[in-house]
Write an enzyme that holds these catalytic residues in place. Structure first.
Site, short mmCIF file in Angstrom:
data_model
loop_
_atom_site.label_atom_id
_atom_site.label_comp_id
_atom_site.label_asym_id
_atom_site.label_seq_id
_atom_site.Cartn_x
_atom_site.Cartn_y
_atom_site.Cartn_z
N HIS A 133 40.69 37.71 40.15
CA HIS A 133 39.62 37.43 39.19
C HIS A 133 39.04 36.06 39.55
CE1 HIS A 133 37.93 36.23 35.25
NE2 HIS A 133 37.95 37.51 34.92
N ASP A 210 48.82 35.26 37.76
CA ASP A 210 47.82 35.48 36.72
C ASP A 210 48.23 36.76 35.99
OD1 ASP A 210 45.69 36.43 35.26
OD2 ASP A 210 44.20 36.14 36.84
N GLN A 213 46.36 40.59 32.66
CA GLN A 213 46.32 42.04 32.45
C GLN A 213 47.71 42.67 32.50
OE1 GLN A 213 43.62 43.37 31.46
NE2 GLN A 213 42.01 42.03 32.18
N LYS A 236 43.81 39.44 24.86
CA LYS A 236 44.00 40.73 25.54
C LYS A 236 45.29 41.41 25.07
CE LYS A 236 41.71 39.00 29.71
NZ LYS A 236 40.37 39.57 29.64
N CYS A 374 34.01 40.16 37.02
CA CYS A 374 34.42 38.82 37.45
C CYS A 374 35.40 38.89 38.61
CB CYS A 374 35.02 38.00 36.30
SG CYS A 374 33.91 37.81 34.92
N1 C6P Z 1 39.14 39.55 32.47
C1 C6P Z 1 37.83 41.57 32.10
O1 C6P Z 1 36.99 42.24 31.48
P1 C6P Z 1 40.17 34.58 30.01
O2 C6P Z 1 38.69 34.83 30.03
O3 C6P Z 1 40.52 33.18 30.38
O4 C6P Z 1 40.84 35.06 28.77
O5 C6P Z 1 40.79 35.54 31.16
C2 C6P Z 1 40.32 35.45 32.48
C3 C6P Z 1 40.97 36.49 33.33
C4 C6P Z 1 41.86 36.08 34.31
N2 C6P Z 1 42.51 36.96 35.06
C5 C6P Z 1 42.34 38.28 34.93
C6 C6P Z 1 43.12 39.22 35.78
C7 C6P Z 1 41.44 38.76 33.97
O6 C6P Z 1 41.28 40.07 33.84
C8 C6P Z 1 40.74 37.85 33.16
C9 C6P Z 1 39.72 38.34 32.16
C10 C6P Z 1 38.20 40.20 31.57
O7 C6P Z 1 38.37 41.99 33.09
C11 C6P Z 1 36.98 39.38 31.28
S1 C6P Z 1 36.13 38.90 32.75
#
Ligand code: C6P
Length: 418
Positions: A133, A210, A213, A236, A374
């Site tokens: 990401h 990371d 997910q 999430k 992203c």
């Molecule tokens: N992905 C998606 O629709 P934040 O925004 O900081 O809570 O998470 C960022 C992020 C980092 N790593 C991974 C693997 C992610 O999936 C995400 C967030 C969302 O896939 C929004 S772009």
């Protein structure tokens, strides 16, 4: 392995949980019952978590770590209780290893700016995978520019798995950090993070995972993975937005300098010299999102009561069901067929743009995400600029998958692609 998982029945009544705890899933969107399949972007919040937030706002609101008065002490206790819950939830060694952040992005930026600045020098190497990401790419690019470190990228196989042989070849004594995603938001791939960490260790490199997910979908044990850092977001995993966690091994956190300055992160301030609080507090400057922190605690209680193993089993059933149905649709290509998948199924129609697919599905009440998610480099790897992604949670069921498939067939009819 897959058969073994499927043969184990879940013992939780997930449909009851859905109707009892998620009133939003009873509502209509565009005149149709809502089917919410955008859980990877943000999951829905159960009644129990919303009620906890409501109670805090109505009856308990005060600043934390500052006041001598009862309300402030109560707010502090409730807010700090989340640290213990997170520690248990991911099996960290101590609450000192749990840093509150505003989300995964913030957690990774903290490591890049603190650990990166401390450890990276010219020509040191940071290894990322091609499926990261942007939150696990851009902070490293920024810090690499400032320190002279170099980014190396592990390629992804045609199926959508990390190429472990290529990873092995990239590792060297120059590697200072390996930063990889546990579960890909774009492909759904579950990466072998234990093995990835072990291989990095052999070269003395630190590892950041990371887990944005992964944490909502399976049991995560940071001591078992043995990673140095693990990042995730509350929103999430049934919690509120604006809150997240960075797990870090104590030995690193003790050595790392603070990343932001201000109130609450200090020991003593004079104009001549300031000394800092201990970890984790030295990384938590300013008034935090208190309600959101308490909300994450409520979300963890909620998930633990259901059981993460039950959640993983149920999601696997529904995802496998949806996959089998989507595979039957002519003209659709799955984006990624990884060895192990969690939650997300992305796909492309040969002749229809993802945004059109998403718009028409929305008219049917089906919420999915479309675009690059992203994660532009992995889309580029497969020659795509946008995909449609359905991402599942434990409250989704086979009917949701059927409604998605009906919607996709309607998309095909609309564009007359058969
Ligand atoms: N992905 C998606 O629709 P934040 O925004 O900081 O809570 O998470 C960022 C992020 C980092 N790593 C991974 C693997 C992610 O999936 C995400 C967030 C969302 O896939 C929004 S772009």
């Amino acid at each position: 392995m897959k058969e073994a998982v499927q043969s184990i029945a879940t013992t939780v009544d997930f449909n009851r949980i859905r109707s009892r705890d998620f009133p939003i899933l009873e509502r209509e969107v565009n005149g149709k019952p809502l089917v919410y399949l955008d859980n990877a972007a943000s999951s829905q919040m159960p009644r129990q978590v919303a009620d906890r937030l409501d109670r805090y706002h109505r009856m308990e609101h005060a600043n934390v770590h500052r006041g001598i008065h009862t309300l402030s002490q109560e707010a502090t206790d409730a807010y700090e209780a989340t640290r213990e819950k997170v520690k248990t939830f991911i099996n960290a060694g101590s609450t000192d290893e749990i840093i509150y952040t505003t989300g995964t992005t913030d957690s990774i930026n903290l490591v890049a700016n603190s650990f990166g600045r401390l450890k990276f020098g010219k020509d040191d190497e940071i290894i990322l995978s091609q499926m990261e990401h942007h939150a696990n790419i851009v902070p490293w690019q920024m810090i690499a520019e400032q320190t002279g470190a170099v980014i190396k990228v592990i390629p992804v196989t045609d199926r959508g798995d990390i190429d472990m042989q290529a990873y092995k070849e990239l590792l060297s004594d120059k590697t200072k950090l390996v930063a990889v995603v546990h579960v890909s938001n774009a492909l759904g791939t579950v990466n072998p993070v234990r093995e990835i960490t072990e291989m990095a260790r052999q070269h003395g490199a630190a590892v950041l995972i990371d887990g944005a997910q992964a944490v909502p979908h399976q049991t995560v044990d940071v001591q078992e993975i043995d990673c140095d850092f693990y990042a995730f977001s509350a929103h999430k995993m049934c919690g509120p937005t604006g809150f997240g966690i960075l797990y870090g091994k104590k030995e690193h956190l003790d050595a790392m300098p603070p990343y932001r300055g201000g109130g609450d992160m200090i020991d003593k301030v004079t104009f001549e010299k300031t000394t800092y609080n201990i970890a984790p507090f030295k990384f938590e400057a300013g008034t935090p999102p208190i309600a959101a922190g308490i909300g994450l605690g409520a979300a963890i209680d909620y998930l633990q009561e259901i059981g993460m193993d039950q959640i993983a089993l149920r999601e696997q059933q529904v995802v496998d069901y949806a996959l089998s149905k989507i595979r039957d649709i002519n003209g659709i290509r799955l984006f990624g067929e990884p060895e192990k998948r969690a939650s997300a199924i992305a796909f492309v129609f040969d002749q229809i743009h993802a945004h059109d697919v998403g718009t028409i599905l929305d008219k049917q009440g089906v919420a999915v995400r479309t675009g690059h998610h992203c994660a532009q480099p992995i889309l580029e790897r497969f020659g795509e600029s946008a995909t449609t992604r359905a991402s599942f949670s434990f409250y989704n069921n086979e009917e949701d998958a059927d409604r998605l498939v009906e919607g996709l067939n309607y998309v095909k009819e609309f564009f007359q692609t058969d």
